[in-house]
Scaffold this motif. Sequence first.
Motif, PDB file in Angstrom:
ATOM      1  N   ASP A 229       1.145  -1.259  -0.151  1.00  0.00           N
ATOM      2  CA  ASP A 229      -0.422   0.576   0.246  1.00  0.00           C
ATOM      3  C   ASP A 229       0.888   1.324   0.053  1.00  0.00           C
ATOM      4  OD1 ASP A 229      -2.405  -0.992   0.203  1.00  0.00           O
ATOM      5  OD2 ASP A 229      -2.909  -0.600   1.720  1.00  0.00           O
TER       6      ASP A 229
ATOM      7  N   ARG B 131      -2.597   8.446   4.727  1.00  0.00           N
ATOM      8  CA  ARG B 131      -2.788   9.024   6.246  1.00  0.00           C
ATOM      9  C   ARG B 131      -4.357   9.437   7.141  1.00  0.00           C
ATOM     10  NH1 ARG B 131       2.396  11.655   7.750  1.00  0.00           N
ATOM     11  NH2 ARG B 131       3.687   9.801   6.314  1.00  0.00           N
TER      12      ARG B 131
ATOM     13  N   GLU C 121      -6.598   6.382   6.696  1.00  0.00           N
ATOM     14  CA  GLU C 121      -6.327   5.736   8.092  1.00  0.00           C
ATOM     15  C   GLU C 121      -6.481   7.009   9.199  1.00  0.00           C
ATOM     16  OE1 GLU C 121      -2.367   4.954   8.415  1.00  0.00           O
ATOM     17  OE2 GLU C 121      -1.790   3.697   6.440  1.00  0.00           O
ATOM     18  N   ARG C 122      -6.455   7.485   9.152  1.00  0.00           N
ATOM     19  CA  ARG C 122      -7.104   9.139  10.119  1.00  0.00           C
ATOM     20  C   ARG C 122      -7.784   8.712  10.648  1.00  0.00           C
ATOM     21  NH1 ARG C 122      -2.739  11.056  13.355  1.00  0.00           N
ATOM     22  NH2 ARG C 122      -4.380  11.708  14.576  1.00  0.00           N
TER      23      ARG C 122
ATOM     24  N   GLU D 250      -9.445   5.025  11.582  1.00  0.00           N
ATOM     25  CA  GLU D 250      -9.253   5.292  13.083  1.00  0.00           C
ATOM     26  C   GLU D 250     -10.510   5.543  13.833  1.00  0.00           C
ATOM     27  OE1 GLU D 250      -5.112   6.363  15.378  1.00  0.00           O
ATOM     28  OE2 GLU D 250      -4.668   4.674  13.679  1.00  0.00           O
TER      29      GLU D 250
END
Lengths: 125, 506
Positions: free
Chosen positions: B5, B118, B121-122, B125
């Motif tokens: 990735d 990122r 992902e955040r 999350e």
Amino acid sequence: MSRNAEKKLIAIVDDDDSVRGTLKELLRAAGFSSQTFESAEDFLGSGHQQETACLITDIRMPGMSGLELQAKLNAEHCRIPTIFITAHGDEEMRFRALREGAVEFLPKPFDDEVLVESVRAALER
Amino acid sequence: MRFPDEMRWAPGSIWPVSLRFGLAFASVAAALGLSLAFIHFNLPQPFATFAVSAIALTFWYAGTGPGILAALLSSVDRDFLFEPQTSAESRLLFDLVFLVFALVMTQVVRRRYQLELRVAERTAELTRSNDNLKREIDERNQAEYLTGQVFECSPDAVLIIGTDYRYKRVNPVHARNWGRPAASMVGMHMAELVGVEFFEQRLRPFLDRCFAGENVRFDDWFDNARGHRFVAASYSPLRSGSQEVEAALVIARDLTEHALASEALRQAQADLAHASRMTTMGELTASLAHEVNQPITAAVNGASTCVRWLTREIPDLGEAREAATGAIRNAKRAAEIINRIRSISKKGESKRQLADVNELISETVALLQNEAKRYSISIRAELHADLPRIMADPVQVQQVVMNLIMNSIDAMKDVDQTRELAIQSRLEENRQLIVSISDTGVGLPSQQRDKIFDAFFTTKPHGIGMGLRISRSIVESHGGRLWAADNSPQGAIFSFTLPIPGEAPV
């Protein structure tokens, strides 16, 4: 002199140690010597039947009862004047004992005068 | 080839290859077209600007490969726009600009993609955290709802007491018990409600133990607005995050009806047991009369003997004393027997105390010895010498022993063989004490042996069939068990166990 004069022994048969002992002491205080037996079988086995002038016996005892002892002695033609002492006395039992030749039938506890007189009466038979 | 990735930094990778590379051609073609239009209208030559824009656009939307293709196409296109005499240095400069720009764009696109990864992902999350938080809030709301329901709807009084002994929260049951609104009780000191003396003597000691961290359970009779009530209460420490006890959770269950019913049942059982004892004693009347009569006769004989020694012409005091002593001894023996009969006949509260089972057996055997003798039955006792004492109601244990012995005597009355009754006491390894009563009687009823402990089951012509049932109840109420088995070669053995308390002194 009575028929019993030559006989010496007063036999006491009772399975209760305290009654047996105190009866012996009572007779001693009244001037009689006696011998005690724990059971009818003991008495029969002692061989003293012929020299017994008076038999004082409890009725209900383990093994042979007092009435059975009397019947056995009668059957052996050994007629010993017998005084029955019992805590279970009833009229039928009393009648049966007296019919078989008992001198007296005394309910426990008994009057010492009555007992002593009965012993005297037995010894004079 | 599939990249991990973090390496797949070409954003156009989600598009079809044809579209991505088509964009390279299209964007460079558009740059070329616009430049030719500018030239046609004699406007300043802007190809470099348009080509850089096309390269940037392709890199941004189609990824690295198409971007590089756009840079190469731009280098080729510049030949259409420049004079053939344009110097090689100028051409090279263009190529260099396109190359550097392509490299810069490669890095920019890569950074952008990493940033997007990122962010994604955040975001994921955060979404997860958000979901968890929502779930947690839902669960907490549910738990609070349930706690509230339990608190408010509990049939028991539930309350929270602070370490200052003041009510923090009370439920409707507790409020009803005290006949006042729950709200008016919050903040109130317990002593104000229950009285200072009651609080100090009966409640505070339990609360202090609870505040010290102990779970406390107790039950007792209390007075509240509903009257004299039997309450079973539990005090549990409530701790905060610091583990320090901050309050006590009190749950109090009103067991008054249960206690009264238990008391009535216990009383009925005691009455039944007493009636059973009296029935047994009634059956024993003749034997007991004989048992008492013997020492009385001996005492009377002794007293008569004493009088005879004293009334002689010369009184013999020594003989008289001895006869009187014997009379006293026998009178005491009679009194002891009467006391024994009285203790087993008495009607009273069941009282547990440390008891010597061997002593209880011996006393019972003494009472029944004459009854056994009456039927020419010998009694043999083999009692373990060092039995520990147990917590028991002596009268009840004697009742069980008496009942079992009487049953054995009954079973042997009519047998022609040896009539022997043996009583044994012994210790088991598992801290149990066992008492066995065996006989050589008729034995257990073969077809109905499982019914002998049932109420109203009897094999005796005049029995009521409660003896064994009551005996089993008594033994079980002491934590033991009672059972029957065949004796060898004949008869039956009845045995019962009684537990030995751990801390009981021997």
